[in-house]
Design a protein around this motif. Structure first.
Motif, PDB file in Angstrom:
ATOM      1  N   LEU A 117      15.461 -15.744 -28.004  1.00 27.49           N
ATOM      2  CA  LEU A 117      14.189 -16.468 -28.037  1.00 27.49           C
ATOM      3  C   LEU A 117      13.493 -16.086 -29.338  1.00 27.49           C
ATOM      4  O   LEU A 117      12.882 -15.026 -29.451  1.00 27.49           O
ATOM      5  CB  LEU A 117      13.339 -16.091 -26.820  1.00 27.49           C
ATOM      6  CG  LEU A 117      11.939 -16.708 -26.728  1.00 27.49           C
ATOM      7  CD1 LEU A 117      11.993 -18.229 -26.779  1.00 27.49           C
ATOM      8  CD2 LEU A 117      11.243 -16.238 -25.456  1.00 27.49           C
ATOM      9  N   PRO A 156      11.382 -18.188 -32.040  1.00 27.71           N
ATOM     10  CA  PRO A 156      10.747 -19.302 -32.753  1.00 27.71           C
ATOM     11  C   PRO A 156      10.254 -18.939 -34.147  1.00 27.71           C
ATOM     12  O   PRO A 156      10.034 -19.820 -34.976  1.00 27.71           O
ATOM     13  CB  PRO A 156       9.570 -19.672 -31.840  1.00 27.71           C
ATOM     14  CG  PRO A 156       9.289 -18.445 -31.053  1.00 27.71           C
ATOM     15  CD  PRO A 156      10.615 -17.778 -30.849  1.00 27.71           C
ATOM     16  N   PRO A 167       4.238 -19.481 -21.892  1.00 28.43           N
ATOM     17  CA  PRO A 167       3.729 -20.663 -21.187  1.00 28.43           C
ATOM     18  C   PRO A 167       2.786 -20.286 -20.045  1.00 28.43           C
ATOM     19  O   PRO A 167       2.635 -19.111 -19.700  1.00 28.43           O
ATOM     20  CB  PRO A 167       5.005 -21.323 -20.652  1.00 28.43           C
ATOM     21  CG  PRO A 167       5.973 -20.195 -20.507  1.00 28.43           C
ATOM     22  CD  PRO A 167       5.663 -19.245 -21.625  1.00 28.43           C
ATOM     23  N   THR A 204      13.706 -21.841 -29.080  1.00 28.47           N
ATOM     24  CA  THR A 204      12.453 -21.733 -29.828  1.00 28.47           C
ATOM     25  C   THR A 204      11.239 -21.784 -28.905  1.00 28.47           C
ATOM     26  O   THR A 204      10.113 -21.612 -29.359  1.00 28.47           O
ATOM     27  CB  THR A 204      12.342 -22.857 -30.875  1.00 28.47           C
ATOM     28  OG1 THR A 204      12.446 -24.121 -30.208  1.00 28.47           O
ATOM     29  CG2 THR A 204      13.447 -22.733 -31.915  1.00 28.47           C
ATOM     30  N   THR A 205      11.476 -22.021 -27.611  1.00 23.71           N
ATOM     31  CA  THR A 205      10.394 -22.002 -26.622  1.00 23.71           C
ATOM     32  C   THR A 205      10.902 -21.318 -25.358  1.00 23.71           C
ATOM     33  O   THR A 205      12.115 -21.224 -25.122  1.00 23.71           O
ATOM     34  CB  THR A 205       9.933 -23.424 -26.249  1.00 23.71           C
ATOM     35  OG1 THR A 205      11.012 -24.103 -25.572  1.00 23.71           O
ATOM     36  CG2 THR A 205       9.514 -24.212 -27.481  1.00 23.71           C
ATOM     37  N   TRP A 206       9.961 -20.875 -24.534  1.00 23.70           N
ATOM     38  CA  TRP A 206      10.334 -20.284 -23.252  1.00 23.70           C
ATOM     39  C   TRP A 206      11.037 -21.312 -22.362  1.00 23.70           C
ATOM     40  O   TRP A 206      11.945 -20.964 -21.606  1.00 23.70           O
ATOM     41  CB  TRP A 206       9.091 -19.740 -22.546  1.00 23.70           C
ATOM     42  CG  TRP A 206       8.818 -18.312 -22.873  1.00 23.70           C
ATOM     43  CD1 TRP A 206       7.917 -17.811 -23.756  1.00 23.70           C
ATOM     44  CD2 TRP A 206       9.490 -17.177 -22.305  1.00 23.70           C
ATOM     45  NE1 TRP A 206       7.976 -16.442 -23.794  1.00 23.70           N
ATOM     46  CE2 TRP A 206       8.925 -16.023 -22.905  1.00 23.70           C
ATOM     47  CE3 TRP A 206      10.504 -17.021 -21.361  1.00 23.70           C
ATOM     48  CZ2 TRP A 206       9.347 -14.733 -22.586  1.00 23.70           C
ATOM     49  CZ3 TRP A 206      10.921 -15.738 -21.034  1.00 23.70           C
ATOM     50  CH2 TRP A 206      10.351 -14.610 -21.644  1.00 23.70           C
ATOM     51  N   GLU A 207      10.608 -22.565 -22.453  1.00 20.44           N
ATOM     52  CA  GLU A 207      11.239 -23.606 -21.635  1.00 20.44           C
ATOM     53  C   GLU A 207      12.729 -23.709 -21.949  1.00 20.44           C
ATOM     54  O   GLU A 207      13.566 -23.816 -21.037  1.00 20.44           O
ATOM     55  CB  GLU A 207      10.540 -24.947 -21.875  1.00 20.44           C
ATOM     56  CG  GLU A 207       9.135 -25.051 -21.292  1.00 20.44           C
ATOM     57  CD  GLU A 207       8.089 -24.297 -22.106  1.00 20.44           C
ATOM     58  OE1 GLU A 207       6.977 -24.086 -21.591  1.00 20.44           O
ATOM     59  OE2 GLU A 207       8.391 -23.908 -23.267  1.00 20.44           O
ATOM     60  N   GLU A 208      13.070 -23.660 -23.239  1.00 17.84           N
ATOM     61  CA  GLU A 208      14.484 -23.706 -23.627  1.00 17.84           C
ATOM     62  C   GLU A 208      15.233 -22.476 -23.127  1.00 17.84           C
ATOM     63  O   GLU A 208      16.357 -22.577 -22.623  1.00 17.84           O
ATOM     64  CB  GLU A 208      14.605 -23.779 -25.150  1.00 17.84           C
ATOM     65  CG  GLU A 208      14.292 -25.116 -25.769  1.00 17.84           C
ATOM     66  CD  GLU A 208      14.539 -25.068 -27.271  1.00 17.84           C
ATOM     67  OE1 GLU A 208      15.721 -25.010 -27.671  1.00 17.84           O
ATOM     68  OE2 GLU A 208      13.560 -25.065 -28.035  1.00 17.84           O
ATOM     69  N   VAL A 212       5.458 -15.835 -30.421  1.00 10.06           N
ATOM     70  CA  VAL A 212       6.308 -16.299 -29.317  1.00 10.06           C
ATOM     71  C   VAL A 212       5.382 -16.633 -28.150  1.00 10.06           C
ATOM     72  O   VAL A 212       5.214 -15.831 -27.225  1.00 10.06           O
ATOM     73  CB  VAL A 212       7.334 -15.221 -28.904  1.00 10.06           C
ATOM     74  CG1 VAL A 212       8.337 -15.800 -27.907  1.00 10.06           C
ATOM     75  CG2 VAL A 212       8.063 -14.659 -30.117  1.00 10.06           C
TER      76      VAL A 212
END
Length: 411
Positions: free
Chosen positions: A328, A330, A248, A355-359, A245
């Protein structure tokens, strides 16, 4: 538990056998209840909540309680709070446990001194509704010819150990389930090891409802909103969480949180704490919280607005409280393949999957700005599913105490 470990324990149990048998001659006080958790290393979970409820006379004034621990930190902290506490690995601790009529557990036999607790009435509260199958009943240990041979040998040795040294793997006098789903899942793993099982409701939810109803739970106007990131471990901490995981860049993560007017706390599973944590998760608006021996995540869960998790069953605990949950995850396909397997039901993921921290932060922002939460009904349905059979009109803690008192003929 592997074969070598069983052999080591058998050797220890042979040495302690005369003492264990002599403990059966000591009269026990049915009104003295000893509480423990996490092999004596934590002050947490269902045991803590029931212990505090009884100590503060909120449930039953006839019961005298004491907390059992191996930790100096817990011993000194509870002493400073005025709670009765003992060190289980001292002579006084051994003798107090020996006199206790009831021992309360959330994990396994080592929550208390196994020898001193041998003749006590044992209540197993366990520590959550499982999302994944217990390894012992998952089939994971039986893969291949060698696996089946190992499993058969393991089971025969364990059965022999139970007969020769019954204090080593106790039979639970009362196994407490939070719901019918919990009875199906946890009961499967404890099959043949308990005399009586009851669906008492959730001690944890009862405690959390009181916290969420408290005026202190309501944030003051202008306060930052709080997000909790609470992932589970990867292979008992042997594999890297942050490789699976990725975190970012700190500037980007922190800028997103500041735009939302939010802060974040990160609480790792105790198995994962040995892994170095990326700097971005412990600076600026993000704070890494250590799992101290006296820290229980459920003490301040009511102070958060959103939960971000993955495969941790903590999401089940917040469902009846209406807290939004973001998953979260991924590495879902890899995790589900390598682990002992999930229970399959449509309520396993009652929230958006990122699946990403941004999402994940995008979903957080939507919730915090008051955009439509598409998952409200799904969370309600999931709460009904996971806590089916749990009667909220009666205290779960009182129900447990009443059943134990009837079994022990305590008037």
């Amino acid at each position: 538990m592997n074969v070598i470990r069983i052999l080591k324990r058998v050797t220890i149990d042979v040495v302690w056998m005369p003492v264990a048998l002599l403990t059966l001659l000591v009269p026990r006080n049915r009104r003295l209840w000893a509480f423990g958790s996490s092999s004596g290393k934590k002050y947490a979970d269902h045991s803590r909540m029931l212990f505090e409820g009884l100590h503060d006379n909120r449930i039953d004034a006839d019961i005298r309680v004491v907390w059992s621990t191996k930790s100096d930190e817990i011993f000194h902290e509870l002493t400073s709070r005025g709670y009765p506490v003992l060190k289980s690995n001292t002579f006084r601790g051994f003798m107090t446990t020996l006199r206790a009529g009831v021992c309360v557990y959330t994990h396994y036999a080592n929550d208390h001194n196994r020898i001193a607790a041998f003749g006590a009435y044992k209540i197993q509260l366990w520590h959550g509704i499982p999302l994944k199958r217990f390894k012992a009943v998952s089939g994971l240990l039986e893969q291949g010819r060698a696996g089946r041979y190992y499993r058969n040998l393991h089971n025969r040795m364990l059965d022999l150990q139970k007969i020769m040294f019954p204090w080593a793997n106790p039979t639970w006098d009362l196994l407490v389930f939070q719901s019918e789903v919990d009875r199906d899942r946890t009961g499967m793993a404890f099959d043949g090891t308990y005399r009586r099982g009851i669906v008492a409701g959730s001690v944890r939810i009862e405690n959390l409802r009181k916290q969420f109803a408290s005026p202190d739970c309501k944030p003051d106007e202008g306060d930052a909103r709080k997000i909790l990131y609470a992932p589970t471990h990867r292979a008992l901490g042997r594999e890297s969480l942050f490789e699976k995981v990725p975190v970012p860049d700190g500037n980007a993560l922190h800028a997103s949180l500041r735009r939302m007017g939010a802060t974040m706390e990160v609480r790792l599973h105790p198995f994962q704490e040995r892994e170095p944590v990326p700097e971005a998760l412990d600076c600026g608006p993000v704070r890494l919280v250590d799992n101290g021996q006296c820290d229980d995540i459920y003490n301040d869960l009511h102070t958060f607005d959103i939960l971000i998790t993955d495969y941790s069953s903590i999401f089940i605990d917040v469902l009846p409280l209406g807290m939004p949950v973001i998953f979260l995850a991924p590495d879902y396909l890899e995790y589900s393949k390598d682990d002992q397997g999930f229970f399959s039901d449509k309520y396993s993921v009652p929230g958006p999957v990122a699946t990403t921290w941004e999402e994940a932060l995008y979903y957080c922002n939507d919730i915090l700005i008051g955009a439509h939460d598409h998952w409200v009904e799904c969370r309600r349905d999931a709460a009904k599913f996971y806590f089916d059979g749990s009667d909220e009109s009666e205290s779960a803690m009182k129900r447990i105490v009443d059943v134990a008192k009837r079994d022990l003929s305590i008037s």
